[in-house]
Design a protein around this motif. Structure first.
Motif, mmCIF file in Angstrom:
data_model
loop_
_atom_site.group_PDB
_atom_site.id
_atom_site.type_symbol
_atom_site.label_atom_id
_atom_site.label_comp_id
_atom_site.label_asym_id
_atom_site.label_seq_id
_atom_site.Cartn_x
_atom_site.Cartn_y
_atom_site.Cartn_z
ATOM 1 N N PRO A 177 0.673 -1.162 -0.226
ATOM 2 C CA PRO A 177 0.175 0.140 -0.218
ATOM 3 C C PRO A 177 1.167 1.113 0.208
ATOM 4 C CG PRO A 177 -0.262 -0.824 2.225
ATOM 5 C CD PRO A 177 1.059 -1.767 0.517
ATOM 6 N N THR A 178 0.287 2.295 -0.745
ATOM 7 C CA THR A 178 0.643 3.784 -0.674
ATOM 8 C C THR A 178 -0.215 4.662 0.105
ATOM 9 O OG1 THR A 178 2.850 3.592 -2.130
ATOM 10 C CG2 THR A 178 1.679 5.535 -2.274
ATOM 11 N N CYS A 179 -0.152 5.244 0.321
ATOM 12 C CA CYS A 179 -0.904 6.211 1.205
ATOM 13 C C CYS A 179 -0.280 7.743 0.739
ATOM 14 C CB CYS A 179 -1.551 6.442 2.233
ATOM 15 S SG CYS A 179 -2.320 4.820 3.013
ATOM 16 N N VAL A 180 -1.262 8.345 0.074
ATOM 17 C CA VAL A 180 -0.543 10.086 -0.465
ATOM 18 C C VAL A 180 -1.885 11.104 0.579
ATOM 19 C CG1 VAL A 180 -0.810 11.934 -2.450
ATOM 20 C CG2 VAL A 180 0.270 9.100 -2.197
ATOM 21 N N LEU A 181 -1.354 12.280 0.850
ATOM 22 C CA LEU A 181 -2.299 13.273 1.359
ATOM 23 C C LEU A 181 -2.705 14.222 1.075
ATOM 24 C CD1 LEU A 181 -3.803 13.292 3.649
ATOM 25 C CD2 LEU A 181 -2.133 14.959 4.643
ATOM 26 N N LEU A 182 -3.404 14.383 0.433
ATOM 27 C CA LEU A 182 -4.001 15.870 -0.417
ATOM 28 C C LEU A 182 -4.501 16.704 0.201
ATOM 29 C CD1 LEU A 182 -4.342 13.380 -2.747
ATOM 30 C CD2 LEU A 182 -4.456 15.272 -3.862
ATOM 31 N N MET A 183 -3.782 18.404 0.006
ATOM 32 C CA MET A 183 -5.217 19.588 0.993
ATOM 33 C C MET A 183 -5.081 20.410 -0.122
ATOM 34 S SD MET A 183 -3.035 19.365 4.725
ATOM 35 C CE MET A 183 -4.036 20.004 5.565
ATOM 36 N N ASN A 184 -5.733 20.925 -0.871
ATOM 37 C CA ASN A 184 -5.720 22.608 -1.567
ATOM 38 C C ASN A 184 -5.539 22.234 -2.536
ATOM 39 O OD1 ASN A 184 -6.872 24.247 0.630
ATOM 40 N ND2 ASN A 184 -4.574 23.938 1.146
ATOM 41 N N GLY A 185 -6.030 20.225 -3.057
ATOM 42 C CA GLY A 185 -5.816 19.728 -4.643
ATOM 43 C C GLY A 185 -4.608 19.310 -4.435
ATOM 44 N N GLN A 186 -3.498 19.294 -3.683
ATOM 45 C CA GLN A 186 -1.973 18.760 -4.507
ATOM 46 C C GLN A 186 -1.236 18.316 -2.576
ATOM 47 O OE1 GLN A 186 -0.237 20.163 -6.706
ATOM 48 N NE2 GLN A 186 -1.414 21.546 -6.985
ATOM 49 N N PRO A 187 -0.883 16.983 -3.610
ATOM 50 C CA PRO A 187 0.003 16.356 -2.411
ATOM 51 C C PRO A 187 1.088 16.932 -1.258
ATOM 52 C CG PRO A 187 0.055 15.498 -5.236
ATOM 53 C CD PRO A 187 -0.337 17.016 -4.317
ATOM 54 N N VAL A 188 0.637 16.553 -0.241
ATOM 55 C CA VAL A 188 1.544 17.617 0.763
ATOM 56 C C VAL A 188 1.981 16.225 1.481
ATOM 57 C CG1 VAL A 188 0.150 19.356 1.282
ATOM 58 C CG2 VAL A 188 -0.436 17.569 2.531
ATOM 59 N N ASP A 189 2.438 14.930 1.861
ATOM 60 C CA ASP A 189 2.842 13.991 2.451
ATOM 61 C C ASP A 189 2.248 12.678 1.568
ATOM 62 O OD1 ASP A 189 4.945 13.139 3.478
ATOM 63 O OD2 ASP A 189 4.196 13.383 5.455
ATOM 64 N N GLY A 190 3.069 11.696 2.362
ATOM 65 C CA GLY A 190 2.513 9.997 2.189
ATOM 66 C C GLY A 190 3.307 9.405 3.166
ATOM 67 N N PHE A 191 2.690 7.865 3.108
ATOM 68 C CA PHE A 191 3.669 6.769 3.325
ATOM 69 C C PHE A 191 3.508 5.929 2.484
ATOM 70 C CE2 PHE A 191 0.055 7.274 5.685
ATOM 71 C CZ PHE A 191 0.205 5.859 6.089
ATOM 72 N N MET A 192 4.515 4.528 2.367
ATOM 73 C CA MET A 192 3.789 3.286 2.279
ATOM 74 C C MET A 192 4.296 2.612 3.045
ATOM 75 S SD MET A 192 6.157 3.526 -1.316
ATOM 76 C CE MET A 192 8.402 3.775 -0.310
ATOM 77 N N GLY A 193 3.323 1.028 3.514
ATOM 78 C CA GLY A 193 3.553 -0.102 3.690
ATOM 79 C C GLY A 193 2.620 0.223 4.735
ATOM 80 N N ALA A 194 2.413 -1.121 5.562
ATOM 81 C CA ALA A 194 1.513 -0.892 6.228
ATOM 82 C C ALA A 194 1.746 -0.913 8.181
ATOM 83 C CB ALA A 194 0.959 -2.586 6.638
ATOM 84 N N MET A 195 1.887 0.493 8.375
ATOM 85 C CA MET A 195 2.552 1.211 9.317
ATOM 86 C C MET A 195 1.507 0.685 10.394
ATOM 87 S SD MET A 195 4.661 4.967 8.078
ATOM 88 C CE MET A 195 2.629 5.710 9.023
ATOM 89 N N PRO A 196 1.988 0.466 11.939
ATOM 90 C CA PRO A 196 1.365 0.680 12.945
ATOM 91 C C PRO A 196 0.010 1.805 13.494
ATOM 92 C CG PRO A 196 2.888 1.052 13.569
ATOM 93 C CD PRO A 196 3.406 0.816 12.210
ATOM 94 N N GLU A 197 -0.860 2.081 13.734
ATOM 95 C CA GLU A 197 -1.894 2.665 13.976
ATOM 96 C C GLU A 197 -0.887 4.513 14.691
ATOM 97 O OE1 GLU A 197 -6.187 3.735 16.438
ATOM 98 O OE2 GLU A 197 -5.186 2.027 16.550
ATOM 99 N N GLY A 198 -0.172 3.639 15.539
ATOM 100 C CA GLY A 198 0.383 4.773 16.141
ATOM 101 C C GLY A 198 0.843 6.078 15.367
#
Length: 303
Positions: free
Chosen positions: A75-96
């Motif tokens: 899995p790859t997760c990408v966070l978008l704000m105001n129409g633009q990617p701002v950060d992301g992470f790969m892999g199944a990270m723990p909840e914390g």
């Protein structure tokens, strides 16, 4: 949670991120780690109560979108704000770790804001020696934001410092399952374990002398060194406890699955005081003792 395709990407991701942060989860049906992180992300979307929107994109079916985001593994997760990617992470990270990622970017919710507002009052009360007042403010912060791990850390730490171990365990109970993914909570648990280990010791001084004699006879008696470190840790003799742990690390860095190193880090977490607020771009000063022992740990571990 919404499944996104090329057809609804503009509306569900770009336009939606103009008013609410959107977390895009690239996944595939055959991906094992995706099956781990998927339900966790859905849980967090519910827990965060509208502070972000979760969407899922099947990277096999939507290869054009995956390519546009440069997705190379899932899995790859990408966070978008105001129409633009701002950060992301790969892999199944723990909840914390996922929560730390989200909290770094998301605006505070009403509960978190209330908890944050209580923190300066609690620290002011501590500075004035008003432990009961600080305890009341910390309880209010945890009640306002039960998922705020920092507020809970401060509450449990103060309860332990005041010798109210039973109350500390009650306050800690709701987050026991999170200790594997949240280091500061793991550190509190290690401190409580050290205190519990001394519960049946009638004479701490005699016990310390006994352990010191065993160590003098055999400097590689790591079990005695660790027991002494736990005894010192239980009674707040932090630097002496870390000195014993360093003695173990200098001789066997990986002893008992990194037990000495993890306990050393736990002590640093417990004794590290709250950081004062500073102007943007500046780094808050570090406590001299914490800074010194961090350097000593790095020197030993990296040697």
């Amino acid at each position: 949670m919404i499944n996104v395709t090329v057809a609804n990407f503009e509306a569900e991701v770009i336009e939606a991120s103009m008013h609410t942060p959107v977390l895009v989860d690239f996944w595939a049906p055959w991906c094992g780690p995706c099956k781990v992180i998927g339900p966790l992300l859905e849980k967090l979307e519910t827990d965060y109560a509208g502070r972000f929107k979760l969407v899922k994109i099947d990277s096999d079916q939507e290869q054009q979108l995956a390519a546009a985001f440069g997705v190379r593994s899932i899995p790859t997760c990408v966070l978008l704000m105001n129409g633009q990617p701002v950060d992301g992470f790969m892999g199944a990270m723990p909840e914390g770790q996922i929560k730390a990622f989200l909290d770094k970017h998301l605006p505070a919710g009403a509960e978190e804001a209330e908890a944050d507002a209580a923190e300066p009052d609690a620290q002011d009360a501590l500075a004035q020696g008003d432990l009961d007042g600080a305890l009341e403010k910390m309880r209010e912060a945890v009640q306002a934001a039960p998922d705020n791990d920092d507020a809970r850390f401060d509450l449990v730490k103060l309860l332990l410092e005041m010798g109210q171990d039973d109350d500390a365990k009650v306050a800690f109970a709701p987050v026991i399952a999170k200790t594997a993914g949240v280091r500061r909570l793991d550190s509190l648990q290690r401190w409580m374990a050290a205190r519990d280990a001394q519960a049946d010791v009638p004479d701490p001084d005699a016990r310390a002398a006994e352990l010191q004699a065993a160590i003098a006879a055999n400097k590689r008696d790591f079990d005695s060194r660790f027991a002494l470190a736990q005894l010192l840790m239980a009674y707040g003799q932090w630097t002496a406890a870390m000195d014993e742990l360093l003695e173990i690390l200098m001789r066997d860095k990986a002893w008992k699955d990194d037990l000495a190193r993890k306990t050393f880090i736990a002590i640093l977490d417990v004794i590290d005081p709250p950081k004062p607020k500073v102007a943007e771009g500046q780094v808050p000063p570090e406590d001299p003792t914490v800074a010194t022992y961090r350097r000593r740990l790095s020197s030993v571990v990296l040697s």
